[in-house]
Design a protein around this motif. Structure first.
Motif, PDB file in Angstrom:
ATOM      1  N   GLU A  29       0.735  -1.097  -0.019  1.00 41.48           N
ATOM      2  CA  GLU A  29      -0.306  -0.035   0.046  1.00 41.48           C
ATOM      3  C   GLU A  29       0.955   1.196  -0.135  1.00 41.48           C
ATOM      4  O   GLU A  29       0.730   2.171  -0.795  1.00 41.48           O
ATOM      5  N   ALA A  30       1.933   1.256   0.813  1.00 39.51           N
ATOM      6  CA  ALA A  30       2.894   2.460   0.772  1.00 39.51           C
ATOM      7  C   ALA A  30       3.849   2.585  -0.404  1.00 39.51           C
ATOM      8  O   ALA A  30       3.756   3.746  -1.136  1.00 39.51           O
ATOM      9  N   ILE A  31       3.820   1.574  -1.138  1.00 38.55           N
ATOM     10  CA  ILE A  31       4.690   1.606  -2.349  1.00 38.55           C
ATOM     11  C   ILE A  31       3.708   2.255  -3.444  1.00 38.55           C
ATOM     12  O   ILE A  31       4.132   3.101  -4.302  1.00 38.55           O
ATOM     13  N   THR A  70      12.723   5.668  -5.841  1.00 41.64           N
ATOM     14  CA  THR A  70      11.543   5.528  -5.059  1.00 41.64           C
ATOM     15  C   THR A  70      11.571   4.088  -4.360  1.00 41.64           C
ATOM     16  O   THR A  70      11.274   3.957  -3.193  1.00 41.64           O
ATOM     17  N   LEU A  71      11.753   3.228  -5.079  1.00 40.00           N
ATOM     18  CA  LEU A  71      11.627   1.804  -4.394  1.00 40.00           C
ATOM     19  C   LEU A  71      12.838   1.615  -3.809  1.00 40.00           C
ATOM     20  O   LEU A  71      12.759   0.676  -2.728  1.00 40.00           O
ATOM     21  N   SER A  72      13.901   2.160  -3.810  1.00 41.12           N
ATOM     22  CA  SER A  72      15.074   1.799  -2.833  1.00 41.12           C
ATOM     23  C   SER A  72      14.671   2.629  -1.653  1.00 41.12           C
ATOM     24  O   SER A  72      15.403   1.877  -0.701  1.00 41.12           O
ATOM     25  N   ASP A  73      14.022   3.162  -1.425  1.00 42.46           N
ATOM     26  CA  ASP A  73      13.616   3.756  -0.154  1.00 42.46           C
ATOM     27  C   ASP A  73      12.880   2.885   0.749  1.00 42.46           C
ATOM     28  O   ASP A  73      13.159   2.930   1.952  1.00 42.46           O
ATOM     29  N   TYR A  74      12.423   1.688   0.154  1.00 44.37           N
ATOM     30  CA  TYR A  74      11.731   0.408   0.770  1.00 44.37           C
ATOM     31  C   TYR A  74      12.751  -0.596   0.847  1.00 44.37           C
ATOM     32  O   TYR A  74      12.356  -1.624   1.465  1.00 44.37           O
ATOM     33  N   GLY A  75      14.077  -0.570   0.499  1.00 42.22           N
ATOM     34  CA  GLY A  75      14.997  -1.489   0.614  1.00 42.22           C
ATOM     35  C   GLY A  75      14.861  -2.465  -0.591  1.00 42.22           C
ATOM     36  O   GLY A  75      15.236  -3.659  -0.465  1.00 42.22           O
ATOM     37  N   LEU A  76      14.028  -1.982  -1.493  1.00 50.52           N
ATOM     38  CA  LEU A  76      13.665  -3.113  -2.696  1.00 50.52           C
ATOM     39  C   LEU A  76      14.802  -2.691  -3.719  1.00 50.52           C
ATOM     40  O   LEU A  76      15.284  -1.896  -4.129  1.00 50.52           O
TER      41      LEU A  76
END
Length: 115
Positions: A29-31, A70-76
């Motif tokens: 949901e956050a992504i 932006t995805l790297s902010d979630y460790g992805l």
């Protein structure tokens, strides 16, 4: 008739699927909210079964690299297969071509130039 976000130009839309490594169900949901909130993003969806992010965006306003950042902010991270790297390089080239086309000013409507 398709409806688009107000910020995008339908002629410059491109859609891409990114394979994600390290996706947790709690992040979905956050992504979707953060990637969907980027200027130029028209639609975003995370498929948890395949661990992929599908995003449609206006390539004259945003590039695939901004989505990846932006995805790297979630460790992805993205899958590191040869095919995935090749498709990503194609998408970067498509983004570059669309951005260049958006900036291009057309000339003279196929008329003979005056002297």
């Amino acid at each position: 008739m398709k409806t688009y976000s107000k910020a995008v130009t339908p002629g410059f839309l491109t859609q891409y699927s990114l394979p994600l490594v390290g996706l947790n169900e709690g992040q979905v949901e956050a992504i979707e909210r953060d990637v969907g909130g980027l200027i130029g993003v028209d639609w975003v969806s995370v498929c948890t079964q395949k661990s992929t992010l599908i995003v449609r965006y206006d390539a004259s306003l945003i590039s695939i690299d901004e989505v990846i950042f932006t995805l790297s902010d979630y460790g992805l991270s993205l899958g590191d297969s040869w095919w995935g790297r090749l498709k990503l390089s194609w998408q970067r080239q498509i983004d570059s071509n669309i951005a260049d086309s958006a900036k291009h000013e057309a000339h003279c409507c196929n008329q003979v130039p005056r002297r």
